[in-house]
Scaffold this motif. Structure first.
Motif, PDB file in Angstrom:
ATOM      1  N   ASP A 153       0.843  -1.213   0.000  1.00 35.57           N
ATOM      2  CA  ASP A 153       0.000   0.000   0.000  1.00 35.57           C
ATOM      3  C   ASP A 153       0.867   1.247   0.000  1.00 35.57           C
ATOM      4  O   ASP A 153       0.608   2.222  -0.710  1.00 35.57           O
ATOM      5  CB  ASP A 153      -0.895   0.032   1.240  1.00 35.57           C
ATOM      6  CG  ASP A 153      -2.061  -0.925   1.115  1.00 35.57           C
ATOM      7  OD1 ASP A 153      -2.203  -1.507   0.012  1.00 35.57           O
ATOM      8  OD2 ASP A 153      -2.796  -1.085   2.102  1.00 35.57           O
ATOM      9  N   ALA A 154       1.891   1.190   0.810  1.00 35.26           N
ATOM     10  CA  ALA A 154       2.768   2.352   0.948  1.00 35.26           C
ATOM     11  C   ALA A 154       3.467   2.668  -0.364  1.00 35.26           C
ATOM     12  O   ALA A 154       3.558   3.817  -0.782  1.00 35.26           O
ATOM     13  CB  ALA A 154       3.795   2.094   2.046  1.00 35.26           C
ATOM     14  N   ARG A 155       3.933   1.620  -1.026  1.00 39.08           N
ATOM     15  CA  ARG A 155       4.641   1.832  -2.300  1.00 39.08           C
ATOM     16  C   ARG A 155       3.732   2.434  -3.349  1.00 39.08           C
ATOM     17  O   ARG A 155       4.135   3.323  -4.096  1.00 39.08           O
ATOM     18  CB  ARG A 155       5.229   0.510  -2.806  1.00 39.08           C
ATOM     19  CG  ARG A 155       6.469   0.123  -2.033  1.00 39.08           C
ATOM     20  CD  ARG A 155       7.404  -0.754  -2.868  1.00 39.08           C
ATOM     21  NE  ARG A 155       8.464  -1.294  -2.015  1.00 39.08           N
ATOM     22  CZ  ARG A 155       9.464  -0.564  -1.556  1.00 39.08           C
ATOM     23  NH1 ARG A 155       9.565   0.725  -1.856  1.00 39.08           N
ATOM     24  NH2 ARG A 155      10.380  -1.111  -0.752  1.00 39.08           N
ATOM     25  N   SER A 156       2.493   1.952  -3.384  1.00 37.71           N
ATOM     26  CA  SER A 156       1.596   2.483  -4.411  1.00 37.71           C
ATOM     27  C   SER A 156       1.268   3.946  -4.117  1.00 37.71           C
ATOM     28  O   SER A 156       1.108   4.749  -5.032  1.00 37.71           O
ATOM     29  CB  SER A 156       0.321   1.638  -4.520  1.00 37.71           C
ATOM     30  OG  SER A 156      -0.398   1.686  -3.318  1.00 37.71           O
ATOM     31  N   LEU A 157       1.184   4.279  -2.814  1.00 35.33           N
ATOM     32  CA  LEU A 157       0.918   5.680  -2.477  1.00 35.33           C
ATOM     33  C   LEU A 157       2.116   6.563  -2.844  1.00 35.33           C
ATOM     34  O   LEU A 157       1.953   7.670  -3.367  1.00 35.33           O
ATOM     35  CB  LEU A 157       0.626   5.799  -0.973  1.00 35.33           C
ATOM     36  CG  LEU A 157       0.320   7.212  -0.458  1.00 35.33           C
ATOM     37  CD1 LEU A 157      -0.894   7.797  -1.161  1.00 35.33           C
ATOM     38  CD2 LEU A 157       0.108   7.189   1.048  1.00 35.33           C
ATOM     39  N   ALA A 158       3.302   6.028  -2.609  1.00 35.06           N
ATOM     40  CA  ALA A 158       4.518   6.806  -2.906  1.00 35.06           C
ATOM     41  C   ALA A 158       4.609   7.088  -4.403  1.00 35.06           C
ATOM     42  O   ALA A 158       5.177   8.091  -4.824  1.00 35.06           O
ATOM     43  CB  ALA A 158       5.754   6.042  -2.438  1.00 35.06           C
ATOM     44  N   ALA A 159       4.005   6.206  -5.187  1.00 36.57           N
ATOM     45  CA  ALA A 159       4.073   6.365  -6.643  1.00 36.57           C
ATOM     46  C   ALA A 159       2.971   7.273  -7.166  1.00 36.57           C
ATOM     47  O   ALA A 159       2.917   7.568  -8.360  1.00 36.57           O
ATOM     48  CB  ALA A 159       3.988   4.982  -7.309  1.00 36.57           C
ATOM     49  N   HIS A 160       2.073   7.708  -6.274  1.00 35.71           N
ATOM     50  CA  HIS A 160       0.953   8.573  -6.679  1.00 35.71           C
ATOM     51  C   HIS A 160       1.500   9.868  -7.291  1.00 35.71           C
ATOM     52  O   HIS A 160       2.454  10.445  -6.775  1.00 35.71           O
ATOM     53  CB  HIS A 160       0.101   8.891  -5.440  1.00 35.71           C
ATOM     54  CG  HIS A 160      -1.245   9.449  -5.769  1.00 35.71           C
ATOM     55  ND1 HIS A 160      -1.443  10.745  -6.139  1.00 35.71           N
ATOM     56  CD2 HIS A 160      -2.475   8.870  -5.786  1.00 35.71           C
ATOM     57  CE1 HIS A 160      -2.719  10.955  -6.376  1.00 35.71           C
ATOM     58  NE2 HIS A 160      -3.375   9.813  -6.158  1.00 35.71           N
ATOM     59  N   PRO A 161       0.885  10.329  -8.389  1.00 28.87           N
ATOM     60  CA  PRO A 161       1.419  11.526  -9.064  1.00 28.87           C
ATOM     61  C   PRO A 161       1.408  12.795  -8.207  1.00 28.87           C
ATOM     62  O   PRO A 161       2.181  13.708  -8.457  1.00 28.87           O
ATOM     63  CB  PRO A 161       0.502  11.697 -10.278  1.00 28.87           C
ATOM     64  CG  PRO A 161      -0.662  10.815 -10.029  1.00 28.87           C
ATOM     65  CD  PRO A 161      -0.205   9.712  -9.144  1.00 28.87           C
ATOM     66  N   MET A 162       0.533  12.865  -7.225  1.00 31.61           N
ATOM     67  CA  MET A 162       0.479  14.075  -6.407  1.00 31.61           C
ATOM     68  C   MET A 162       1.548  14.070  -5.314  1.00 31.61           C
ATOM     69  O   MET A 162       1.712  15.056  -4.591  1.00 31.61           O
ATOM     70  CB  MET A 162      -0.883  14.207  -5.727  1.00 31.61           C
ATOM     71  CG  MET A 162      -1.978  14.670  -6.674  1.00 31.61           C
ATOM     72  SD  MET A 162      -3.466  14.929  -5.734  1.00 31.61           S
ATOM     73  CE  MET A 162      -4.668  15.014  -7.036  1.00 31.61           C
ATOM     74  N   VAL A 163       2.247  12.964  -5.136  1.00 34.01           N
ATOM     75  CA  VAL A 163       3.259  12.863  -4.084  1.00 34.01           C
ATOM     76  C   VAL A 163       4.631  13.178  -4.649  1.00 34.01           C
ATOM     77  O   VAL A 163       5.071  12.569  -5.610  1.00 34.01           O
ATOM     78  CB  VAL A 163       3.257  11.464  -3.444  1.00 34.01           C
ATOM     79  CG1 VAL A 163       4.406  11.321  -2.466  1.00 34.01           C
ATOM     80  CG2 VAL A 163       1.929  11.200  -2.760  1.00 34.01           C
TER      81      VAL A 163
END
Lengths: 222, 387
Positions: free
Chosen positions: B85-95
């Motif tokens: 979950d964390a990795r996918s969030l880190a890859a979010h374009p807004m991050v």
């Protein structure tokens, strides 16, 4: 040296005192006599610049006291008039020497330790100069009070019942000191009293006082 | 003899009264100074430690708890989130930047934080000695950890499970210290930093690897609105804003601080009343002193100034003592403080303290005014003829 003219004083209860004119020469020593409540202290306070008369004028050493501005009168009093009270009223938070220092600084003349030592020496109080008032005997305290009145070499030295709190021996010494020191400093001395011991002491040394006493008796009657 | 000497001698003549008044003023001012310094330092620490972090993502629960545990390392974490979950969030374009944190162990009360080099660059940490970790079980320690435990590079230490106790020692895997951080005056001084792998290997997690939380930086202003909503709605995680939660925390502390502040103000006012009563009473004993001073040539103005000076001298000394007292107290609190994360420092002086001093002076002035007027009005002749 000292001259009063047409002095009157009105008291809060409405009674009014009229004082006859009085002229005192430089270096003279006077006795101001009268029963208590006769206005001796009132007159003495007026002479000392402590109490404004209802009318009339007092000239001391060439200055018409009550025409001076308040601040100038305070300064004049500090420099030219020394007053010895019935109680010595030394400042309790200060030593004898500091009390004298205070008199010098309030009068606006510079600090003069030598003069302080000289006065204390003359009054045999030099050994007590670092003592606080509560450590002194009655006689010593009164001598310190005299020293404080004399320290600025006043032209006019006033004493209001200076012996009333003293025993015979001390009263005698205090009067002698006042008189001798006033003479050696060339100060004019006025002693206000109803103490017979004082009268006797003065009678011996200054015979001419008798005449003045009569004048001051008239003072009381008026 | 100058006015200060005269006033000081008068004050000194009544030692007990002087001591009582000084104590009252010093305590009032001291408490205010302590609050002022303490709140400003806590606020500064809170802001400093949250600098650069826009959002924290972690397991669902209390957002305040998440902020406290991930930014200030005070409270317990809300739980764990999966690494996936964390990795996918880190890859979010807004991050723009994402720093993972894995908590769970401590060394002598100092928290061991599994992270990556992102944490180092996020807070601008620099080394005082040695190098950063490269392999599992290599650690870099904060300046205060090194000082408190007398550690240097090359030393070996054992972590223990949990966040505070030193029971349950992980004695199978020693950590090797490869570097010591420079002192920053932030929480990093009290941390033991290592790689995520160290934490995972220590706890024998092979399959589903988990981390505690993730510190995030927005790529744009738009993310400020959109990203928290996205995380809270569409993932098993929650998002918490350090700024918002710090403000909430401050508001919570604020109620208590306000109460203490009013108490201190009341104490100051009480001190003012005490100074007033003391001066007023002393006047009665000192009417002759004042009259005799007038006889000696002191003007009414000089007597007035003397009493006012006594009052202000008293409160000024009291305030000064109080400010010193406040600093000492705060330093003592800092010295014996349990949580090293927000240690207080009594050696920092603030310009606002001058206001405290001014307030003390004002209280003295007001308290002395009435007695001074009374002294100003003293009639010499009347006083001296009363014997």
């Amino acid at each position: 040296m000292l001259q009063t003219s047409r002095l009157t004083k009105t008291f809060p209860n409405g009674t009014s005192l009229r004082f006859p004119d009085w002229k005192v020469g430089r270096g003279e020593q006077w006795l101001l006599l009268g029963e208590s409540g006769s206005g001796k202290t009132t007159l003495l306070h007026m002479l000392g610049g402590l109490l404004r008369p209802a009318s009339g004028r007092i000239v001391v050493n060439g200055a018409d006291l009550y025409t001076l501005p308040a601040r100038a009168l305070d300064r004049f009093r500090g420099q030219h008039i020394g007053i010895v009270f019935q109680q010595p009223h030394l400042i309790r938070s200060m030593t004898v020497e500091e009390n004298l220092l205070l008199a010098q600084s309030f009068a606006g003349i510079g600090k003069d330790i030598f003069r302080i030592r000289e006065v204390l020496h003359a009054l045999e109080m030099e050994h007590k100069r670092h003592a606080y008032p509560q450590e002194l005997s009655q006689g010593q305290a009164q001598r310190a009070g005299i020293a404080r009145a004399l320290v600025n070499r006043p032209a006019l030295l006033l004493a209001d019942e200076p012996t009333s709190s003293l025993d015979n021996r001390n009263a005698d010494a205090a009067i002698r000191l006042l008189s001798d020191l006033a003479a050696s400093e060339r100060s004019t001395l006025i002693v206000c009293t109803h103490d017979d011991r004082v009268k006797e002491a003065f009678f011996k040394d200054f015979m001419f006082e008798l005449r003045h006493e009569r004048i001051s008796n008239q003072l009381e009657k008026s | 003899m100058n006015a200060f000497q005269i006033s000081w001698k008068n004050l000194k003549a009544n030692r007990l009264t002087l001591a009582l008044n000084l104590l009252l003023i010093a305590f009032g001012t001291g408490m205010l100074a302590m609050l002022l310094l303490g709140m400003s330092q806590v606020g500064e620490r809170l802001r400093n430690n949250a600098r650069g972090v826009d959002l924290v993502a972690g397991a669902k629960g209390s957002p305040l708890q998440l902020i406290l545990s991930s930014i200030y390392f005070i409270d317990f974490p809300t739980g764990n989130i999966s690494e996936e979950d964390a990795r996918s969030l880190a890859a979010h374009p807004m991050v723009k930047k994402a720093v993972p944190l894995a908590l769970g162990d401590n060394y002598a009360g100092f928290r061991i934080v599994g992270t990556d080099t992102g944490y180092v660059s996020l807070y601008g940490l620099e080394l005082a000695a040695g190098r950063f970790w490269t392999k599992p079980f290599e650690i870099v320690i904060g300046a205060d950890v090194a000082r408190a435990q007398e550690l240097k590079t090359g030393d070996r230490i054992y972590g223990s499970h949990g966040l505070t106790s030193d029971e349950d020692l992980h004695d199978d895997h020693p950590y090797v210290i490869t570097g010591v951080l420079k002192k920053r005056g932030s929480v990093a001084d009290n941390l033991v930093l290592t790689s995520l792998e160290s934490v995972w290997q220590m706890h024998g997690a092979d399959g589903a690897r988990e981390i505690t939380s993730m510190l995030l930086q927005y790529r744009s202003r738009m993310a400020m609105v959109a990203l928290p909503v996205t995380i809270n709605r569409s993932t098993a995680m929650q998002a918490a804003s350090p700024a918002k939660e710090s403000a909430r925390l401050f508001a919570l502390i604020g109620i208590g601080v306000d109460a203490v502040r009013w108490f201190a103000v009341a104490l100051m006012l009480l001190a003012g009343v005490s100074v007033f009563v003391s001066l007023y009473n002393s006047l009665r004993e000192r009417v002759y002193d004042l009259a005799v001073m007038r006889v000696m040539g002191a003007s009414r103005g000089a007597i007035f100034a003397m009493i006012v000076l006594e009052g202000t001298l008293l409160t000024a000394l009291g305030s000064l003592a109080g400010i010193l007292l406040g600093h000492c107290a705060l330093h003592a609190i800092g010295y014996w403080q349990g949580s090293p994360q927000a240690r207080m420092d009594g050696l920092v002086f603030l310009p606002q303290e001058a206001l405290l001093l001014a307030a003390g002076l004002c209280i003295g002035l007001v308290a002395a005014l009435l007695p001074a007027i009374q002294a100003y009005r003293t009639d010499i002749s009347e006083t001296m003829s009363k014997i």
